[in-house]
Structure formats: C-alpha cells, structure tokens
Scaffold this motif. Structure first.
Motif, mmCIF file in Angstrom:
data_model
loop_
_atom_site.group_PDB
_atom_site.id
_atom_site.type_symbol
_atom_site.label_atom_id
_atom_site.label_comp_id
_atom_site.label_asym_id
_atom_site.label_seq_id
_atom_site.Cartn_x
_atom_site.Cartn_y
_atom_site.Cartn_z
ATOM 1 N N PRO A 72 18.787 26.065 -34.107
ATOM 2 C CA PRO A 72 17.644 26.068 -35.022
ATOM 3 C C PRO A 72 16.845 24.764 -35.087
ATOM 4 O O PRO A 72 15.686 24.783 -35.486
ATOM 5 C CB PRO A 72 18.273 26.398 -36.381
ATOM 6 C CG PRO A 72 19.706 26.028 -36.244
ATOM 7 C CD PRO A 72 20.055 26.249 -34.803
ATOM 8 N N LYS A 73 17.426 23.656 -34.693
ATOM 9 C CA LYS A 73 16.697 22.381 -34.751
ATOM 10 C C LYS A 73 16.120 21.982 -33.395
ATOM 11 O O LYS A 73 15.672 20.851 -33.218
ATOM 12 C CB LYS A 73 17.596 21.277 -35.297
ATOM 13 C CG LYS A 73 17.969 21.512 -36.754
ATOM 14 C CD LYS A 73 18.828 20.411 -37.298
ATOM 15 C CE LYS A 73 19.192 20.725 -38.741
ATOM 16 N NZ LYS A 73 20.130 19.770 -39.283
ATOM 17 N N ALA A 74 16.121 22.930 -32.463
ATOM 18 C CA ALA A 74 15.535 22.656 -31.145
ATOM 19 C C ALA A 74 14.039 22.413 -31.292
ATOM 20 O O ALA A 74 13.391 22.952 -32.183
ATOM 21 C CB ALA A 74 15.784 23.835 -30.209
ATOM 22 N N LYS A 75 13.512 21.620 -30.396
ATOM 23 C CA LYS A 75 12.067 21.409 -30.328
ATOM 24 C C LYS A 75 11.477 22.496 -29.424
ATOM 25 O O LYS A 75 12.204 23.137 -28.663
ATOM 26 C CB LYS A 75 11.759 20.017 -29.781
ATOM 27 C CG LYS A 75 12.221 18.912 -30.703
ATOM 28 C CD LYS A 75 11.904 17.550 -30.136
ATOM 29 C CE LYS A 75 12.374 16.468 -31.104
ATOM 30 N NZ LYS A 75 12.075 15.127 -30.570
ATOM 31 N N HIS A 76 10.160 22.676 -29.524
ATOM 32 C CA HIS A 76 9.494 23.734 -28.769
ATOM 33 C C HIS A 76 8.232 23.214 -28.096
ATOM 34 O O HIS A 76 7.464 22.465 -28.696
ATOM 35 C CB HIS A 76 9.107 24.887 -29.699
ATOM 36 C CG HIS A 76 10.295 25.535 -30.327
ATOM 37 N ND1 HIS A 76 10.883 26.649 -29.807
ATOM 38 C CD2 HIS A 76 11.021 25.198 -31.424
ATOM 39 C CE1 HIS A 76 11.923 26.979 -30.556
ATOM 40 N NE2 HIS A 76 12.029 26.113 -31.541
ATOM 41 N N ALA A 77 8.054 23.630 -26.857
ATOM 42 C CA ALA A 77 6.816 23.366 -26.124
ATOM 43 C C ALA A 77 6.274 24.717 -25.687
ATOM 44 O O ALA A 77 7.026 25.601 -25.277
ATOM 45 C CB ALA A 77 7.073 22.474 -24.917
ATOM 46 N N PHE A 78 4.974 24.862 -25.816
ATOM 47 C CA PHE A 78 4.309 26.120 -25.471
ATOM 48 C C PHE A 78 3.206 25.847 -24.459
ATOM 49 O O PHE A 78 2.471 24.871 -24.587
ATOM 50 C CB PHE A 78 3.670 26.749 -26.718
ATOM 51 C CG PHE A 78 4.650 27.108 -27.790
ATOM 52 C CD1 PHE A 78 5.230 28.366 -27.824
ATOM 53 C CD2 PHE A 78 4.990 26.204 -28.779
ATOM 54 C CE1 PHE A 78 6.122 28.713 -28.820
ATOM 55 C CE2 PHE A 78 5.885 26.535 -29.787
ATOM 56 C CZ PHE A 78 6.456 27.796 -29.804
ATOM 57 N N ILE A 79 3.075 26.737 -23.505
ATOM 58 C CA ILE A 79 1.995 26.658 -22.527
ATOM 59 C C ILE A 79 1.184 27.937 -22.658
ATOM 60 O O ILE A 79 1.742 29.010 -22.897
ATOM 61 C CB ILE A 79 2.558 26.435 -21.107
ATOM 62 C CG1 ILE A 79 1.468 25.980 -20.166
ATOM 63 C CG2 ILE A 79 3.297 27.644 -20.590
ATOM 64 C CD1 ILE A 79 1.996 25.251 -18.950
ATOM 65 N N LYS A 101 2.241 18.665 -18.608
ATOM 66 C CA LYS A 101 2.215 17.409 -19.369
ATOM 67 C C LYS A 101 1.575 17.633 -20.744
ATOM 68 O O LYS A 101 2.076 17.120 -21.754
ATOM 69 C CB LYS A 101 1.430 16.336 -18.615
ATOM 70 C CG LYS A 101 2.157 15.748 -17.449
ATOM 71 C CD LYS A 101 1.275 14.727 -16.742
ATOM 72 C CE LYS A 101 1.882 14.281 -15.434
ATOM 73 N NZ LYS A 101 0.969 13.402 -14.683
ATOM 74 N N ARG A 102 0.469 18.377 -20.769
ATOM 75 C CA ARG A 102 -0.214 18.662 -22.033
ATOM 76 C C ARG A 102 0.714 19.422 -22.988
ATOM 77 O O ARG A 102 0.815 19.087 -24.167
ATOM 78 C CB ARG A 102 -1.477 19.475 -21.763
ATOM 79 C CG ARG A 102 -2.700 18.941 -22.404
ATOM 80 C CD ARG A 102 -3.969 19.730 -22.199
ATOM 81 N NE ARG A 102 -4.035 20.712 -21.143
ATOM 82 C CZ ARG A 102 -4.395 20.469 -19.881
ATOM 83 N NH1 ARG A 102 -4.714 19.238 -19.523
ATOM 84 N NH2 ARG A 102 -4.452 21.435 -18.990
ATOM 85 N N ALA A 103 1.386 20.441 -22.483
ATOM 86 C CA ALA A 103 2.300 21.229 -23.325
ATOM 87 C C ALA A 103 3.428 20.356 -23.867
ATOM 88 O O ALA A 103 3.775 20.443 -25.050
ATOM 89 C CB ALA A 103 2.868 22.402 -22.525
ATOM 90 N N LEU A 104 3.972 19.497 -23.031
ATOM 91 C CA LEU A 104 5.081 18.647 -23.462
ATOM 92 C C LEU A 104 4.624 17.509 -24.373
ATOM 93 O O LEU A 104 5.434 16.942 -25.111
ATOM 94 C CB LEU A 104 5.842 18.111 -22.250
ATOM 95 C CG LEU A 104 6.606 19.183 -21.469
ATOM 96 C CD1 LEU A 104 7.145 18.615 -20.160
ATOM 97 C CD2 LEU A 104 7.718 19.785 -22.308
ATOM 98 N N SER A 105 3.352 17.190 -24.351
ATOM 99 C CA SER A 105 2.833 16.163 -25.261
ATOM 100 C C SER A 105 2.624 16.710 -26.673
ATOM 101 O O SER A 105 2.432 15.945 -27.609
ATOM 102 C CB SER A 105 1.526 15.580 -24.726
ATOM 103 O OG SER A 105 0.457 16.494 -24.899
ATOM 104 N N ARG A 106 2.665 18.039 -26.813
ATOM 105 C CA ARG A 106 2.455 18.680 -28.118
ATOM 106 C C ARG A 106 3.719 19.391 -28.606
ATOM 107 O O ARG A 106 3.640 20.443 -29.234
ATOM 108 C CB ARG A 106 1.314 19.687 -28.016
ATOM 109 C CG ARG A 106 -0.021 19.068 -27.690
ATOM 110 C CD ARG A 106 -1.124 20.089 -27.729
ATOM 111 N NE ARG A 106 -0.871 21.198 -26.828
ATOM 112 C CZ ARG A 106 -1.637 21.544 -25.809
ATOM 113 N NH1 ARG A 106 -2.721 20.887 -25.555
ATOM 114 N NH2 ARG A 106 -1.328 22.578 -25.056
ATOM 115 N N VAL A 107 4.855 18.826 -28.326
ATOM 116 C CA VAL A 107 6.122 19.430 -28.734
ATOM 117 C C VAL A 107 6.165 19.536 -30.254
ATOM 118 O O VAL A 107 5.747 18.620 -30.965
ATOM 119 C CB VAL A 107 7.313 18.588 -28.200
ATOM 120 C CG1 VAL A 107 8.613 19.001 -28.850
ATOM 121 C CG2 VAL A 107 7.407 18.720 -26.693
#
Length: 181
Positions: A72-79, A101-107
């Motif tokens: 439940p405390k995992a971070k999320h990246a979306f593309i 890179k953009r998706a991972l910059s908005r985790v």
C-alpha cells in the motif's frame, strides 16, 4: 540511479526503462505473478521502496490494483496511452526514453487518509465526466498531474489519494483549456 526498484510487466519494459534511466527493475511477467517474484517485490519494498510502473491498459491496471493491496505504500508512475502506443501495441516498452523520464519525474505516493478535496461535482463541472470528451480530457489531465488515465470513479479516487492540491488541479485545467482552443 533511481533509489526505488521499478516494478514492470515484461523484459522489454526493462529494456525501455534502461534506455531512459538507471534503475533496478523487477518483472511481474504479467498477472500470474510467481511466489518468488512476489517475494522479490516484498524484499525491495521493505529495503528500498518500489515504484509500480505498469502498462496503461486493462491488464496493467489490474496488476497495479493487485500490487496496491499487497504494497500500500508503493509509489506509482503512470505513462499516457498516447506515449505508450506504437506498432499496434500499448506498453511501457513502446514509450520513448523522454516519455519514461517524464513519467518517472512525476511519481506519486498514495495517502491512505483520503483528503476528499475533490468531488464528483468537480469532475462534472470541468467536463471530466458525463460528456463526450470527458475520457479524453481525463487522459490528458491525468498525464499532466502524473496520475494516469482512469475512468471517472478511479480518477476521482486518485485525485483524493495521490496528494493533488486544488491549485495544482486548476493550473493543469487552465493549461488543458489552452491546448483545446
């Protein structure tokens, strides 16, 4: 090097990620996660943290939901679907290094104490639900906010659990409205 371990669906996702950033990855192998894979994810979750970075399709979202229940405390990246689409296929492996890179910059990290800043009325008022272009607008706004595409119900949940502030939402809407004109 990204501190957290990325959880992706397939081997080609790892290849695409490695073209964009330096990161360790764990491959789910699709929805039928093996016990050893889950154990590896659990170990990474406890030691370094994980970022769930699944494909923006039905299977990817199902895997994400399954992982959220266990981590439940995992971070999320979306593309976005647009950035992850090529050759009649959708997936992280189809995305360009810049898109990754953009998706991972908005985790985003979910806050399990739901804020209830946003309501269904907000989505209706802004044309994010109930209209012919609502799905398209949610997809664009989800990309801008780093919460990905979702149906109206899930989008509202993400707005209220991923730490989106009212001014951040309104600024993204202004940008989206300028793009539409």
């Amino acid at each position: 090097m990204i501190k957290e371990v990325l959880v992706v669906e397939g081997k080609m996702d790892v290849v695409a990620v490695n073209k964009a950033v330096e990161a360790d990855c764990i491959i789910t192998g699709g929805f039928g996660l093996q016990k050893q894979t889950v154990d590896n994810i659990r170990h990474a979750y406890k030691k370094r943290g994980i970022i769930i970075f699944t494909d923006p399709d039905t299977a990817g979202e199902a895997i994400r939901r399954w992982l959220i229940k266990r981590f439940p405390k995992a971070k999320h990246a979306f593309i976005s679907i647009e950035e992850a689409s090529a050759h009649n296929d959708i997936g992280v492996e189809q995305a360009s290094p810049d898109s990754i890179k953009r998706a991972l910059s908005r985790v985003r990290t979910p806050n399990w104490q739901v804020q209830n800043i946003f309501t269904a009325q907000d989505l209706l008022r802004e044309g994010l639900s109930g209209g012919t272009e609502s799905s398209h607008k949610r997809a664009k706004l989800g990309t801008m906010l780093g919460i990905g595409y979702a149906n109206a119900k899930v989008f509202l949940q993400r707005l209220n659990t991923y730490g989106i502030k009212r001014d951040e939402f309104e600024n993204a809407l202004k940008i989206l409205q300028k793009e539409v004109k």
